[in-house]
Design an enzyme around this catalytic site. Structure first.
Site, PDB file in Angstrom:
ATOM      1  N   ASP A  63       1.548 -14.245 -61.448  1.00 20.05           N
ATOM      2  CA  ASP A  63       2.010 -13.577 -62.997  1.00 20.05           C
ATOM      3  C   ASP A  63       0.927 -14.108 -63.775  1.00 20.05           C
ATOM      4  O   ASP A  63       0.501 -15.469 -63.877  1.00 20.05           O
ATOM      5  CB  ASP A  63       3.266 -14.197 -63.050  1.00 20.05           C
ATOM      6  CG  ASP A  63       3.919 -13.359 -64.391  1.00 20.05           C
ATOM      7  OD1 ASP A  63       3.820 -12.268 -64.619  1.00 20.05           O
ATOM      8  OD2 ASP A  63       4.641 -14.066 -65.247  1.00 20.05           O
ATOM      9  N   SER A  64       1.152 -13.653 -65.173  1.00 25.33           N
ATOM     10  CA  SER A  64       0.331 -13.941 -66.418  1.00 25.33           C
ATOM     11  C   SER A  64       1.150 -15.401 -66.973  1.00 25.33           C
ATOM     12  O   SER A  64       0.497 -16.050 -67.554  1.00 25.33           O
ATOM     13  CB  SER A  64       0.657 -12.968 -67.486  1.00 25.33           C
ATOM     14  OG  SER A  64       2.030 -12.727 -67.770  1.00 25.33           O
ATOM     15  N   CYS A  75       3.469  -9.555 -61.886  1.00 25.34           N
ATOM     16  CA  CYS A  75       3.383  -9.028 -63.286  1.00 25.34           C
ATOM     17  C   CYS A  75       3.218  -7.521 -63.600  1.00 25.34           C
ATOM     18  O   CYS A  75       2.689  -6.990 -62.840  1.00 25.34           O
ATOM     19  CB  CYS A  75       2.100  -9.634 -63.878  1.00 25.34           C
ATOM     20  SG  CYS A  75       1.923  -9.460 -65.475  1.00 25.34           S
ATOM     21  N   GLU A 125      11.993 -16.430 -73.703  1.00 20.77           N
ATOM     22  CA  GLU A 125      11.414 -17.831 -73.584  1.00 20.77           C
ATOM     23  C   GLU A 125      11.796 -18.798 -74.787  1.00 20.77           C
ATOM     24  O   GLU A 125      11.808 -19.805 -74.304  1.00 20.77           O
ATOM     25  CB  GLU A 125       9.828 -17.703 -73.973  1.00 20.77           C
ATOM     26  CG  GLU A 125       9.371 -16.977 -72.679  1.00 20.77           C
ATOM     27  CD  GLU A 125       7.729 -17.178 -72.335  1.00 20.77           C
ATOM     28  OE1 GLU A 125       7.186 -17.886 -73.318  1.00 20.77           O
ATOM     29  OE2 GLU A 125       7.232 -16.691 -71.418  1.00 20.77           O
ATOM     30  N   CYS A 153       9.237  -5.020 -66.809  1.00 22.34           N
ATOM     31  CA  CYS A 153       8.540  -6.377 -67.444  1.00 22.34           C
ATOM     32  C   CYS A 153       9.447  -7.664 -66.620  1.00 22.34           C
ATOM     33  O   CYS A 153      10.424  -7.398 -66.601  1.00 22.34           O
ATOM     34  CB  CYS A 153       8.650  -6.449 -68.945  1.00 22.34           C
ATOM     35  SG  CYS A 153       8.045  -7.941 -69.643  1.00 22.34           S
ATOM     36  N   HIS A 165      10.049 -10.421 -67.755  1.00 19.24           N
ATOM     37  CA  HIS A 165      11.140 -11.065 -68.387  1.00 19.24           C
ATOM     38  C   HIS A 165      12.562 -10.245 -68.615  1.00 19.24           C
ATOM     39  O   HIS A 165      13.526 -10.833 -69.048  1.00 19.24           O
ATOM     40  CB  HIS A 165      10.651 -11.481 -69.906  1.00 19.24           C
ATOM     41  CG  HIS A 165       9.563 -12.449 -70.108  1.00 19.24           C
ATOM     42  ND1 HIS A 165       8.517 -12.450 -69.143  1.00 19.24           N
ATOM     43  CD2 HIS A 165       9.634 -13.690 -70.767  1.00 19.24           C
ATOM     44  CE1 HIS A 165       7.726 -13.432 -69.423  1.00 19.24           C
ATOM     45  NE2 HIS A 165       8.191 -14.353 -70.209  1.00 19.24           N
TER      46      HIS A 165
HETATM   47  N1  DGL Z   1       4.560 -10.600 -66.961  1.00 15.19           N
HETATM   48  C1  DGL Z   1       4.415  -9.718 -68.085  1.00 15.19           C
HETATM   49  C2  DGL Z   1       4.678  -8.357 -67.351  1.00 15.19           C
HETATM   50  O1  DGL Z   1       5.500  -8.302 -66.316  1.00 15.19           O
HETATM   51  C3  DGL Z   1       5.195  -9.878 -69.329  1.00 15.19           C
HETATM   52  C4  DGL Z   1       4.427 -11.138 -69.982  1.00 15.19           C
HETATM   53  C5  DGL Z   1       3.042 -10.750 -70.503  1.00 15.19           C
HETATM   54  O2  DGL Z   1       3.060 -10.067 -71.398  1.00 15.19           O
HETATM   55  O3  DGL Z   1       2.127 -11.342 -69.943  1.00 15.19           O
HETATM   56  O4  DGL Z   1       4.396  -7.419 -67.960  1.00 15.19           O
END
Ligand code: DGL
Length: 270
Positions: A12-13, A75, A154, A185, A187
């Site tokens: 993930d990012s 992600c 967060e 997403c 989050h």
């Molecule tokens: N993990 C990203 C997503 O699911 C969200 C956070 C980011 O913008 O990196 O798109």
């Protein structure tokens, strides 16, 4: 790959992919899991396709040095822009969060109007509407980018009045009632409460986590690689902010992690 030794990698990012890892942990209790969060370059959601693909490739090159059975791109933004290129470049089974979610949406015969929520990049890619409409052209789809949900989660503010106000602000452009909202997403599952409050209890919320975990199980099972009973190993790699990662992990994972399992790594050209 030996089914009891290899790891399922989750990329993930940043921290958000831990919501996907949580579901994989529950469904596949014997799998060794390796999580990679690009904490140095998060968020990806406002970046260009070129940057997202480059970061993803650099990170996966690092992961390829590990004994992996498969890679889950947790992600949505990376799944939207880089899944195809990653699958072409790397010789290991790779799955993203979008396909399992779309397969579930198109099975839903009750839902006529679907809302897609995601980062700016995911929404700009149009990947969800394109894939859904290919199978169900009669569905009506509305898409809204909701980038501020990420910092709200967060900062631990999901139960604050401000979270409800920001959901209202983003959703005010919805002109017709919807049946289903897709949380596109990592989050957003943590924003379920304020989203549900604003949309009303008649709207179902779809979360990619359980669907991606199921797809991972099916992939491993089809390859005869499901691990049998054993004590699983957990390993976490981050590119920066190790302490922040350790501190916030429980918010996403539902339980704390042992800081000894978390390593900060340098990725070439970061
Ligand atoms: N993990 C990203 C997503 O699911 C969200 C956070 C980011 O913008 O990196 O798109």
């Amino acid at each position: 790959m030996n089914s009891s030794e290899g790891f399922v990698a989750i990329f993930d990012s940043g921290l958000g992919g831990l919501t996907i890892m949580r579901e994989i942990m529950d469904l596949l209790p014997y799998e060794h899991l390796l999580y990679f969060g690009d904490m140095a370059r998060v968020p990806y959601g406002g970046r260009s396709q070129k940057a997202i693909v480059r970061y993803a490739k650099e990170n996966v090159r690092f992961l390829m040095q590990k004994p992996l059975k498969c890679l889950v791109i947790a992600c949505h933004t990376v799944s939207a822009y880089a899944l195809q290129e990653l699958s072409q470049e790397f010789s290991l089974p790779i799955l993203g969060v979008i396909e399992p979610t779309v397969l579930e949406v198109v099975k839903n015969n009750q839902a006529r109007h679907i809302l897609i929520l995601g980062t700016s990049a995911t929404i700009a890619s149009n990947i969800y509407p394109n894939l859904i409409l290919k199978k169900r052209p009669e569905m009506k789809i509305s898409s809204i980018a909701a980038p501020l949900f990420v910092p709200f989660v967060e900062e631990g503010l999901v139960n604050h009045l401000a979270a409800k106000l920001i959901v209202q602000e983003y959703l005010k452009e919805l002109k017709e009632p919807i049946d289903l909202a897709l949380l596109g997403c990592t989050h957003y599952p943590l924003m379920k409460a304020p989203i549900q409050k604003v949309l009303g209890s008649q709207v179902s919320l779809m979360d990619a986590g359980p669907l991606t975990a199921k797809a991972t199980q099916q992939l491993l099972s089809s390859r005869g690689e499901l691990a049998g009973p054993q004590k699983r190993k957990l390993s976490f790699f981050v590119t920066d902010h190790r302490e922040k990662f350790c501190k916030l992990a429980s918010l996403f994972l539902g339980h704390g992690i042992d800081p000894k399992d978390v390593q900060e790594v340098e990725i070439a050209s970061l």
